[in-house]
Design an enzyme around this catalytic site. Structure first.
Site, PDB file in Angstrom:
ATOM      1  N   ASP A 125       0.848  -1.197   0.000  1.00 54.09           N
ATOM      2  CA  ASP A 125       0.000   0.000   0.000  1.00 54.09           C
ATOM      3  C   ASP A 125       0.878   1.240   0.000  1.00 54.09           C
ATOM      4  OD1 ASP A 125      -2.306  -1.510  -0.040  1.00 54.09           O
ATOM      5  OD2 ASP A 125      -2.532  -1.536   2.136  1.00 54.09           O
ATOM      6  N   ASP A 184      -5.644  -7.351  -5.471  1.00 52.04           N
ATOM      7  CA  ASP A 184      -6.826  -7.080  -4.638  1.00 52.04           C
ATOM      8  C   ASP A 184      -7.566  -5.855  -5.170  1.00 52.04           C
ATOM      9  OD1 ASP A 184      -8.632  -7.145  -2.514  1.00 52.04           O
ATOM     10  OD2 ASP A 184      -7.289  -6.051  -1.166  1.00 52.04           O
ATOM     11  N   LYS A 216     -10.866  -6.095  -6.009  1.00 56.38           N
ATOM     12  CA  LYS A 216     -12.257  -6.269  -5.563  1.00 56.38           C
ATOM     13  C   LYS A 216     -13.255  -5.989  -6.680  1.00 56.38           C
ATOM     14  CE  LYS A 216     -10.993  -4.756  -0.903  1.00 56.38           C
ATOM     15  NZ  LYS A 216      -9.569  -4.457  -1.128  1.00 56.38           N
ATOM     16  N   THR A 268     -18.608  -7.731 -17.335  1.00 53.63           N
ATOM     17  CA  THR A 268     -17.449  -6.861 -17.080  1.00 53.63           C
ATOM     18  C   THR A 268     -16.461  -7.546 -16.141  1.00 53.63           C
ATOM     19  OG1 THR A 268     -18.865  -4.942 -17.381  1.00 53.63           O
ATOM     20  CG2 THR A 268     -16.778  -4.560 -16.261  1.00 53.63           C
ATOM     21  N   GLY A 277      -0.378  -4.956   6.350  1.00 59.88           N
ATOM     22  CA  GLY A 277      -0.100  -3.668   5.708  1.00 59.88           C
ATOM     23  C   GLY A 277       0.696  -2.803   6.654  1.00 59.88           C
ATOM     24  N   ARG A 278       0.000  -1.908   7.369  1.00 55.28           N
ATOM     25  CA  ARG A 278       0.684  -0.926   8.219  1.00 55.28           C
ATOM     26  C   ARG A 278       1.600  -1.515   9.282  1.00 55.28           C
ATOM     27  NH1 ARG A 278      -4.810   2.361   8.549  1.00 55.28           N
ATOM     28  NH2 ARG A 278      -5.492   0.221   8.152  1.00 55.28           N
TER      29      ARG A 278
HETATM   30  O1  C5P Z   1      -2.681  -1.644   6.888  1.00 51.64           O
HETATM   31  P1  C5P Z   1      -3.528  -2.861   7.124  1.00 51.64           P
HETATM   32  O2  C5P Z   1      -2.761  -3.977   7.802  1.00 51.64           O
HETATM   33  O3  C5P Z   1      -4.841  -2.551   7.767  1.00 51.64           O
HETATM   34  O4  C5P Z   1      -3.804  -3.376   5.631  1.00 51.64           O
HETATM   35  C1  C5P Z   1      -4.804  -4.308   5.316  1.00 51.64           C
HETATM   36  C2  C5P Z   1      -4.857  -4.469   3.815  1.00 51.64           C
HETATM   37  O5  C5P Z   1      -5.877  -5.404   3.509  1.00 51.64           O
HETATM   38  C3  C5P Z   1      -5.199  -3.182   3.067  1.00 51.64           C
HETATM   39  O6  C5P Z   1      -4.480  -3.214   1.844  1.00 51.64           O
HETATM   40  C4  C5P Z   1      -6.678  -3.292   2.795  1.00 51.64           C
HETATM   41  O7  C5P Z   1      -7.042  -2.668   1.580  1.00 51.64           O
HETATM   42  C5  C5P Z   1      -6.862  -4.804   2.661  1.00 51.64           C
HETATM   43  N1  C5P Z   1      -8.202  -5.317   2.984  1.00 51.64           N
HETATM   44  C6  C5P Z   1      -8.813  -5.120   4.222  1.00 51.64           C
HETATM   45  N2  C5P Z   1     -10.055  -5.605   4.461  1.00 51.64           N
HETATM   46  C7  C5P Z   1     -10.718  -6.297   3.533  1.00 51.64           C
HETATM   47  C8  C5P Z   1     -10.131  -6.523   2.284  1.00 51.64           C
HETATM   48  C9  C5P Z   1      -8.844  -6.017   2.059  1.00 51.64           C
HETATM   49  O8  C5P Z   1      -8.203  -4.516   5.107  1.00 51.64           O
HETATM   50  N3  C5P Z   1     -11.885  -6.830   3.813  1.00 51.64           N
END
Ligand code: C5P
Length: 231
Positions: A12, A61, A63, A70, A210-211
């Site tokens: 991200d 991802d 979605k 489509t 992610g973070r």
């Molecule tokens: O930063 P964090 O650990 O919250 O990142 C979670 C990742 O998972 C992000 O890229 C977010 O878009 C993705 N995600 C999510 N929840 C979902 C589907 C995808 O947090 N239901």
């Protein structure tokens, strides 16, 4: 004893250079990287190539949520990029998901299709405002059942929902779990979270980080910390 989940690091970030730096840094410990709407909008298919050039695998991802035709065409294009796993939205319904499955199978190496259920930032009040009935895990199980019926390989769900999804759809139905937290992160918007060990104990197949990795002073150390906690 369930098998250990695999880690997926969410790229991200905003630029190709940042993505490449992260993949290069983390690749010794991580095989799977998630390319989501931010990086894909910034870099397009180049984002996928960065990961492949370093011998990694891509979870795309984006979605997909649209009319069946489509989504079918979008999945066909994603399969051409050689991604290993990609997301479609379960709210699109069985017909839409079924067309996605058929499109994936036209590829010589079909990507695994994962259904997005209820994003992990949503709790009961927000669900109600959006007209979604019941508690989060009930909605997630309902949507997972649809995904299973349509032939998807699994769903994205929160750690506390993994056990119910596995019980409903079977142990082979994959669970991909974001919202993984061992400690708080800055400006967190996630609500339905879980720590790595409890997600793994519930039978999660993939943990999306992610973070907790991207905000760490030492991202590789953060990944190794999670891997250590899982052993
Ligand atoms: O930063 P964090 O650990 O919250 O990142 C979670 C990742 O998972 C992000 O890229 C977010 O878009 C993705 N995600 C999510 N929840 C979902 C589907 C995808 O947090 N239901």
């Amino acid at each position: 004893m369930p098998r250990l989940p695999e880690l997926i690091v969410a790229l991200d970030v905003q630029t190709r250079a940042e993505a490449e730096r992260l993949v290069r840094l983390l690749r010794p410990a991580v095989r799977f990287f998630k390319v989501g709407p931010v990086l894909f909008t910034a870099c397009g298919p180049d984002a996928v190539r960065i990961v492949h050039d370093h011998g990694g695998q891509v979870f795309l991802d984006l979605k997909f949520f649209d009319i069946p035709r489509t989504v079918e065409e979008a999945v066909r294009q994603a399969a051409r990029l050689g991604v290993t796993m990609l997301t479609v939205h379960t709210l699109g319904g069985v017909e839409m998901m079924g067309r996605a499955v058929r499109a994936a199978h036209t590829s010589p190496s079909p990507p695994r299709l994962i259904g997005v259920t209820l994003p992990t930032h949503m709790e009961e009040a927000e669900m109600r405002a959006a007209g979604i009935e019941g508690r989060p895990h009930e909605a997630v199980v309902r949507l997972a059942r649809l995904a299973h019926r349509a032939g998807l390989h699994g769903v994205v769900c929160a750690a506390p929902e993994v056990a119910a999804v596995k019980e409903t759809c079977g142990p082979e139905f994959l669970t991909v779990v974001p919202g993984i937290r061992s400690q708080p992160v800055q400006d967190d918007d996630q609500a339905r979270t879980g720590d790595p060990s409890s997600a793994a104990g519930a039978g999660a197949d993939y943990l999306v980080l992610g973070r907790p990795v991207l905000q760490a002073q030492d991202p590789l150390g953060a990944v190794r910390g999670v891997l250590g906690a899982l052993r």
